[in-house]
Design a protein around this motif. Structure first.
Motif, PDB file in Angstrom:
ATOM      1  N   UNK A 129      18.095  73.289 -66.341  1.00 20.68           N
ATOM      2  CA  UNK A 129      17.753  74.708 -66.393  1.00 20.68           C
ATOM      3  C   UNK A 129      18.866  75.532 -67.015  1.00 20.68           C
ATOM      4  N   UNK A 130      20.103  75.221 -66.664  1.00 19.41           N
ATOM      5  CA  UNK A 130      21.240  75.945 -67.238  1.00 19.41           C
ATOM      6  C   UNK A 130      21.328  75.678 -68.734  1.00 19.41           C
ATOM      7  N   UNK A 131      21.079  74.429 -69.164  1.00 19.71           N
ATOM      8  CA  UNK A 131      21.139  74.093 -70.586  1.00 19.71           C
ATOM      9  C   UNK A 131      20.105  74.887 -71.373  1.00 19.71           C
ATOM     10  N   UNK A 132      18.913  75.058 -70.823  1.00 18.07           N
ATOM     11  CA  UNK A 132      17.876  75.841 -71.504  1.00 18.07           C
ATOM     12  C   UNK A 132      18.249  77.317 -71.551  1.00 18.07           C
ATOM     13  N   UNK A 133      18.832  77.806 -70.466  1.00 10.38           N
ATOM     14  CA  UNK A 133      19.207  79.219 -70.402  1.00 10.38           C
ATOM     15  C   UNK A 133      20.273  79.543 -71.434  1.00 10.38           C
ATOM     16  N   UNK A 134      21.183  78.601 -71.652  1.00 10.73           N
ATOM     17  CA  UNK A 134      22.299  78.839 -72.580  1.00 10.73           C
ATOM     18  C   UNK A 134      22.065  78.216 -73.952  1.00 10.73           C
ATOM     19  N   UNK A 135      20.850  77.811 -74.231  1.00 13.42           N
ATOM     20  CA  UNK A 135      20.579  77.080 -75.467  1.00 13.42           C
ATOM     21  C   UNK A 135      21.069  77.861 -76.686  1.00 13.42           C
ATOM     22  N   UNK A 136      22.028  77.305 -77.369  1.00 13.45           N
ATOM     23  CA  UNK A 136      22.552  77.887 -78.605  1.00 13.45           C
ATOM     24  C   UNK A 136      22.791  76.761 -79.598  1.00 13.45           C
ATOM     25  N   UNK A 137      22.826  77.120 -80.856  1.00 15.04           N
ATOM     26  CA  UNK A 137      23.112  76.118 -81.877  1.00 15.04           C
ATOM     27  C   UNK A 137      24.591  75.746 -81.814  1.00 15.04           C
ATOM     28  N   UNK A 138      24.904  74.455 -81.883  1.00  9.93           N
ATOM     29  CA  UNK A 138      26.316  74.057 -81.859  1.00  9.93           C
ATOM     30  C   UNK A 138      27.054  74.577 -83.083  1.00  9.93           C
ATOM     31  N   UNK A 139      28.306  74.969 -82.873  1.00 11.67           N
ATOM     32  CA  UNK A 139      29.124  75.459 -83.988  1.00 11.67           C
ATOM     33  C   UNK A 139      29.765  74.257 -84.686  1.00 11.67           C
ATOM     34  N   UNK A 140      29.316  73.974 -85.903  1.00 13.19           N
ATOM     35  CA  UNK A 140      29.840  72.833 -86.652  1.00 13.19           C
ATOM     36  C   UNK A 140      30.793  73.310 -87.739  1.00 13.19           C
ATOM     37  N   UNK A 141      31.807  72.491 -87.976  1.00 12.63           N
ATOM     38  CA  UNK A 141      32.747  72.802 -89.033  1.00 12.63           C
ATOM     39  C   UNK A 141      32.055  72.680 -90.384  1.00 12.63           C
ATOM     40  N   UNK A 142      32.338  73.629 -91.263  1.00 12.23           N
ATOM     41  CA  UNK A 142      31.752  73.581 -92.592  1.00 12.23           C
ATOM     42  C   UNK A 142      32.372  72.440 -93.388  1.00 12.23           C
ATOM     43  N   UNK A 143      31.604  71.825 -94.288  1.00  9.74           N
ATOM     44  CA  UNK A 143      32.132  70.688 -95.043  1.00  9.74           C
ATOM     45  C   UNK A 143      33.047  71.128 -96.184  1.00  9.74           C
ATOM     46  N   UNK A 144      34.017  70.291 -96.477  1.00  7.72           N
ATOM     47  CA  UNK A 144      34.859  70.457 -97.664  1.00  7.72           C
ATOM     48  C   UNK A 144      34.361  69.466 -98.709  1.00  7.72           C
ATOM     49  N   UNK A 145      33.935  69.971 -99.854  1.00  8.46           N
ATOM     50  CA  UNK A 145      33.406  69.121-100.913  1.00  8.46           C
ATOM     51  C   UNK A 145      34.527  68.677-101.850  1.00  8.46           C
ATOM     52  N   UNK A 146      34.191  67.838-102.809  1.00  9.69           N
ATOM     53  CA  UNK A 146      35.200  67.257-103.688  1.00  9.69           C
ATOM     54  C   UNK A 146      36.003  68.323-104.418  1.00  9.69           C
ATOM     55  N   UNK A 147      35.343  69.334-104.955  1.00 10.24           N
ATOM     56  CA  UNK A 147      36.064  70.397-105.665  1.00 10.24           C
ATOM     57  C   UNK A 147      37.027  71.132-104.730  1.00 10.24           C
ATOM     58  N   UNK A 148      36.603  71.330-103.471  1.00 13.70           N
ATOM     59  CA  UNK A 148      37.482  71.971-102.490  1.00 13.70           C
ATOM     60  C   UNK A 148      38.723  71.119-102.259  1.00 13.70           C
ATOM     61  N   UNK A 149      38.503  69.822-102.107  1.00 19.38           N
ATOM     62  CA  UNK A 149      39.618  68.916-101.844  1.00 19.38           C
ATOM     63  C   UNK A 149      40.606  68.905-103.005  1.00 19.38           C
TER      64      UNK A 149
END
Length: 393
Positions: A129-149
């Protein structure tokens, strides 16, 4: 406080009979206790111990028995955690942390031969019940692509001393995270003997025990392939760093500086140094014999304006994360939404954009479930294999 009658009370089992224990059984008991310590990782044991201290403190503060705990006591503890907030008004305990605390309570009971009070339906339904009440999208780190690297690497001082020493190390670490799709803990744990030079593939890396494979039984070989150009060649980065590492095995500071400076100025990023062009007479900076050591691959460094020393101790995973923040800032990039895991997720996103299949990506990153790859795909490459691109717009 009285226990709810509808919930079955827990009782400690009768004491087991104590046999006559001879010297051999005493030794076997020591062996069994030692083996018991390896059932959980050190981090998990520490987390469970912290969870138990919290639960025990809650029980003592409310006049409740922590052992054996009644399911109703555990339900009250879950409710208590759900209403705790930090100074910013945010929940102090996430749902994941609450589940970890319950796992700690369960482990403490099971270790004593008691029933697990957290497995009761009244407890599990409360957490759902608590998990449903607080349901939010997980915060994921943005990817670094080849040009970024490549942008991050280009901003480093590779052709200067002493800055070039840490630049060589950090470049190798970044390629391990991107080309090797390694977690930061995996990259930090690598030793020289984890690497194997391969004349066709580039470099094979035996990751060994990791976060997702603590029993060390799964396939653990990661490939760092030769790059089409020196600047996109992960093996070249490894050769450069290990060559500098080998020069640090001396107590003579003057000779060390001369040797390291010679290495730094002898080649630049536009020259293959990994032996990929060995058919034309080229050779790598290092050989297989240079990797026959259990010493850490990525080392801590000390650097001032005049000198840079490579320590014998390995770098930590946290230090790798801090390094990426620093390097991104130096490259004029905002590191706010990124972390070392951005290199791993960047591997997925870049490979998918270049046409890689899910099976290929799972093999490279040692993922066990296709759904994990799909999450990265949906979040950061939503146009891939999407019918919207076939609407004729």
């Amino acid at each position: 406080m009285n226990s709810t009658p509808s919930l079955a009370a827990l009782h400690a089992p009768d004491a087991a009979p104590v046999p006559e224990i001879d010297a051999e059984l005493h030794e076997l008991e020591e062996v069994s206790r030692n083996l018991q310590t390896h059932t959980l990782s050190a981090n998990t044991r520490a987390a469970y111990a912290k969870a138990w201290r919290s639960f025990e403190g809650f029980c003592h503060g409310h006049g409740l028995d922590p052992v054996p705990a009644h399911p109703e006591t555990v339900r009250w503890y879950v409710a208590w955690m759900s209403v705790q907030h930090d100074v910013h008004g945010l929940p102090r305990f996430s749902v994941a942390t609450i589940r970890q605390h319950l796992a700690g309570v369960a482990d403490h009971h099971l270790q004593q031969g008691l029933l697990d009070p957290t497995g009761h339906h009244g407890v599990s339904s409360l957490v759902r019940g608590l998990a449903k009440l607080r349901a939010t999208r997980p915060a994921r780190k943005r990817p670094l692509l080849l040009d970024d690297l490549l942008r991050i690497i280009a901003a480093m001082e590779h052709d200067a001393y002493p800055a070039g020493v840490t630049a060589a190390r950090d470049t190798a670490a970044l390629w391990l995270g991107f080309a090797g799709a390694l977690r930061r803990s995996e990259a930090a744990a690598l030793t020289l003997e984890s690497l194997q030079l391969h004349p066709v593939d580039g470099i094979h890396i035996h990751v060994g025990r990791s976060k997702a494979g603590q029993d060390n039984t799964g396939a653990d070989v990661v490939v760092l392939p030769f790059g089409a150009t020196p600047r996109t060649c992960a093996p070249c980065a490894i050769h450069r760093w290990v060559a500098l590492l080998l020069e640090s095995i001396t107590d003579n500071v003057r000779l060390y500086r001369q040797a390291v400076m010679s290495r730094l100025f002898a080649y630049q990023l536009d020259t293959h140094v990994c032996g990929v062009d060995s058919a034309g007479g080229g050779a790598g900076l290092i050989s297989s014999s240079d990797l026959a050591s259990p010493a850490p691959l990525l080392r801590a460094t000390y650097r001032n304006r005049k000198n840079a020393r490579i320590h014998a101790a390995g770098i930590t995973g946290d230090a790798l994360g801090a390094m990426l923040d620093t390097r991104m800032t130096e490259a004029g990039m905002d590191p706010g939404e990124y972390g070392f895991h951005s290199l791993r997720s960047g591997h997925v996103t870049q490979a998918r954009r270049n046409g890689a299949s899910t099976d290929e990506i799972m093999r490279a990153g040692r993922w066990q479930r296709a759904e994990t790859v799909t999450v990265y795909d949906r979040e950061f490459n939503p146009a891939a294999r999407n019918s919207v691109t076939r609407l004729g717009l």
